[in-house]
Write an enzyme that holds these catalytic residues in place. Structure first.
Site, PDB file in Angstrom:
ATOM      1  N   GLN A  62      29.334  13.903  13.202  1.00 50.91           N
ATOM      2  CA  GLN A  62      29.192  15.669  12.836  1.00 50.91           C
ATOM      3  C   GLN A  62      29.769  16.339  13.454  1.00 50.91           C
ATOM      4  O   GLN A  62      30.089  16.840  14.448  1.00 50.91           O
ATOM      5  CB  GLN A  62      29.643  16.398  11.325  1.00 50.91           C
ATOM      6  CG  GLN A  62      29.752  17.679  11.505  1.00 50.91           C
ATOM      7  CD  GLN A  62      30.884  18.013  10.645  1.00 50.91           C
ATOM      8  OE1 GLN A  62      31.794  16.812  10.055  1.00 50.91           O
ATOM      9  NE2 GLN A  62      31.648  18.576  10.817  1.00 50.91           N
ATOM     10  N   ASP A  67      26.945  24.934   6.041  1.00 52.40           N
ATOM     11  CA  ASP A  67      28.238  24.255   5.317  1.00 52.40           C
ATOM     12  C   ASP A  67      27.225  24.089   3.751  1.00 52.40           C
ATOM     13  O   ASP A  67      26.820  25.661   3.864  1.00 52.40           O
ATOM     14  CB  ASP A  67      26.188  22.495   5.714  1.00 52.40           C
ATOM     15  CG  ASP A  67      26.996  21.607   4.853  1.00 52.40           C
ATOM     16  OD1 ASP A  67      28.257  21.054   4.620  1.00 52.40           O
ATOM     17  OD2 ASP A  67      26.604  21.058   5.311  1.00 52.40           O
ATOM     18  N   CYS A 125      31.884  22.183   8.487  1.00 48.65           N
ATOM     19  CA  CYS A 125      32.522  20.491   8.436  1.00 48.65           C
ATOM     20  C   CYS A 125      33.282  19.939   7.399  1.00 48.65           C
ATOM     21  O   CYS A 125      33.567  19.062   6.944  1.00 48.65           O
ATOM     22  CB  CYS A 125      31.233  19.625   8.393  1.00 48.65           C
ATOM     23  SG  CYS A 125      29.782  19.995   7.302  1.00 48.65           S
ATOM     24  N   ARG A 175      27.804   4.910   5.534  1.00 52.30           N
ATOM     25  CA  ARG A 175      27.679   6.226   4.463  1.00 52.30           C
ATOM     26  C   ARG A 175      26.054   6.036   3.443  1.00 52.30           C
ATOM     27  O   ARG A 175      26.920   5.547   2.631  1.00 52.30           O
ATOM     28  CB  ARG A 175      28.650   6.809   4.761  1.00 52.30           C
ATOM     29  CG  ARG A 175      27.737   7.944   3.494  1.00 52.30           C
ATOM     30  CD  ARG A 175      29.794   9.617   3.374  1.00 52.30           C
ATOM     31  NE  ARG A 175      29.431  10.521   4.464  1.00 52.30           N
ATOM     32  CZ  ARG A 175      30.318  11.610   4.540  1.00 52.30           C
ATOM     33  NH1 ARG A 175      30.908  11.582   2.980  1.00 52.30           N
ATOM     34  NH2 ARG A 175      30.284  12.033   5.490  1.00 52.30           N
ATOM     35  N   ARG A 206      37.431  14.772  13.762  1.00 48.30           N
ATOM     36  CA  ARG A 206      36.820  14.022  13.084  1.00 48.30           C
ATOM     37  C   ARG A 206      37.313  12.264  13.859  1.00 48.30           C
ATOM     38  O   ARG A 206      36.405  11.665  14.545  1.00 48.30           O
ATOM     39  CB  ARG A 206      36.179  13.837  11.753  1.00 48.30           C
ATOM     40  CG  ARG A 206      35.546  15.216  11.778  1.00 48.30           C
ATOM     41  CD  ARG A 206      33.828  15.120  11.805  1.00 48.30           C
ATOM     42  NE  ARG A 206      33.811  13.625  11.384  1.00 48.30           N
ATOM     43  CZ  ARG A 206      32.937  13.241   9.956  1.00 48.30           C
ATOM     44  NH1 ARG A 206      32.812  14.055   9.059  1.00 48.30           N
ATOM     45  NH2 ARG A 206      32.390  12.004  10.292  1.00 48.30           N
ATOM     46  N   HIS A 228      23.877  13.919  10.570  1.00 50.95           N
ATOM     47  CA  HIS A 228      25.136  13.526  10.629  1.00 50.95           C
ATOM     48  C   HIS A 228      25.799  13.063  12.531  1.00 50.95           C
ATOM     49  O   HIS A 228      26.626  14.158  12.492  1.00 50.95           O
ATOM     50  CB  HIS A 228      25.351  14.640   9.421  1.00 50.95           C
ATOM     51  CG  HIS A 228      27.054  14.208   9.309  1.00 50.95           C
ATOM     52  ND1 HIS A 228      27.897  12.475   9.725  1.00 50.95           N
ATOM     53  CD2 HIS A 228      28.149  14.591   8.614  1.00 50.95           C
ATOM     54  CE1 HIS A 228      28.845  13.187   8.745  1.00 50.95           C
ATOM     55  NE2 HIS A 228      29.462  14.180   8.124  1.00 50.95           N
TER      56      HIS A 228
HETATM   57  N1  LIG Z   1      32.333  16.422   6.738  1.00 47.09           N
HETATM   58  C1  LIG Z   1      32.331  15.181   6.458  1.00 47.09           C
HETATM   59  O1  LIG Z   1      31.307  14.507   6.384  1.00 47.09           O
HETATM   60  O2  LIG Z   1      33.256  15.191   5.330  1.00 47.09           O
HETATM   61  P1  LIG Z   1      33.176  14.192   3.682  1.00 47.09           P
HETATM   62  O3  LIG Z   1      32.046  14.426   3.348  1.00 47.09           O
HETATM   63  O4  LIG Z   1      34.560  14.147   3.301  1.00 47.09           O
HETATM   64  O5  LIG Z   1      33.251  12.779   5.086  1.00 47.09           O
END
Ligand SMILES: NC(=O)OP(=O)(O)O
Length: 340
Positions: free
Chosen positions: A159, A251, A293, A129, A320, A156
């Site tokens: 997701q 989002d 998400c 990340r 997820r 992403h």
């Molecule tokens: N949707 C998502 O990626 O959540 P987080 O940022 O909490 O991992």
């Protein structure tokens, strides 16, 4: 000069170095998958969901990465991605290792190149990340194990796999549906638009005037839509996107690290809060569902939609975990053979 390998020991050496130099397959975004590969990941995720939900122990799965490490190289905070990837690693018997930005030398004392070489030498994959998409590309270039993009500024993919699974569960199909995105132009819709089109879903993206949709993603989306006789459009009026929509998605408008832009963004996104009135005015299909998400903020969707029985947000969050399992199995256990 061409050298031929003659002795048995040379042959062994040759094959060992060939194996070591084989580049792993990485998960960068939805553009790099084909339709069958995405469908296979979604089906795999559904299969893992059945196993987990049934409460059955799965000894074969629990042995697949027994004794191995799965690295989580996270330079940004996370709830869902962290829990789901740690949970998926544990499911396969691996030890997840969270490497947050204050935990390791990266960025303070050590370069990305050196860090990548070291982490990949001791682990079976790296969930990364990061802030910049270029960081994902750099990791992929130098890592000897699969890099799984766990969010960057452009994509992403975990997701997107999750969201296709969630849509398929809710509607019993994906083909023939329409997805309306009402919100910002960001990493989530970049991958979700491509994944939706790869799954036979028409996509209409509504973003405010002055917000640009990424050109490369837009071009790819139009290309896939044309190939598959689907529709992809970017508009500025939420009502246009909502017309006949089955799936309504948004989002956050203010991504991590952009908090200082909040006042400007709220002005720019005036009229973009998803409410029952907006959905009725846009004439969404009567069976519409809402997805997000998470984490969610009041400004992008009100409670009447977010906590309604049309909302799939918590199912989506749980999914997820199963998407992360599918990805570990496909990219790590099956070494990038996504159709296996
Ligand atoms: N949707 C998502 O990626 O959540 P987080 O940022 O909490 O991992």
């Amino acid at each position: 000069m061409i050298m031929t390998v003659k002795s048995a020991s040379s042959k062994r050496f040759f094959s060992a170095t060939t194996l070591k130099s084989q580049k792993p397959r990485h998960l960068v975004n939805m553009i790099q998958l084909n339709n069958e590969e995405l469908a296979s990941l979604v089906n795999k995720a559904a299969g893992f969901k059945k196993i987990v939900r049934s409460g059955e122990t799965s000894p074969v799965n629990h042995q697949k990465l027994l004794g191995k490490l799965v690295a989580l190289l996270f330079s940004k905070r996370s709830t869902r991605t962290r829990i789901s990837t740690e949970g998926a690693a544990a499911f396969f018997g691996a030890q997840p290792m969270f490497l947050g930005k204050d935990d390791i030398q990266l960025g303070v004392n050590e370069s990305m190149y050196d860090t990548t070489k070291v982490i990949s030498s001791m682990t079976s994959c790296i969930f990364a990340r990061v802030n910049r998409h270029q960081d994902i590309l750099d990791l992929c270039k130098d890592s000897s194990v699969p890099i799984i993009n766990s969010l960057c500024d452009m994509y992403h993919p975990l997701q997107a796999i999750t969201d296709i699974l969630t849509i398929k569960e809710a509607f019993g199909k994906t083909q023939g549906l329409k997805l309306a995105w009402i919100g910002d132009s960001n990493n989530v819709i970049n991958d979700l638009a491509i994944a939706s089109l790869r799954s036979g879903i028409d996509v209409s993206v509504s973003i405010p005037q002055g917000v640009e949709f990424d050109t490369e993603v837009g071009n790819k989306a139009h290309e896939i839509a044309k190939e598959q006789n689907l529709s992809f459009e970017v508009v500025h009026d939420p009502a246009v996107a909502l017309k006949n929509a089955d799936v309504i998605v948004t989002d956050t408008w203010i991504s991590m690290g952009q908090e200082e832009e909040k006042i400007e963004k709220l002005k720019q996104f005036a009229g973009y809060q998803i409410t029952p009135e907006m959905i009725a005015n846009g004439q969404a299909n009567s069976n519409w569902k809402f997805m997000h998400c998470l984490p969610r903020h009041q400004e992008e969707v009100n409670d009447d939609v977010f906590y309604s029985d049309r909302s799939l947000v918590f199912e989506e969050a749980e999914n997820r975990l199963y998407a992360a399992m599918a990805v570990i199995e496909a990219f790590v256990v099956n070494k990038g053979d996504l159709l296996k």
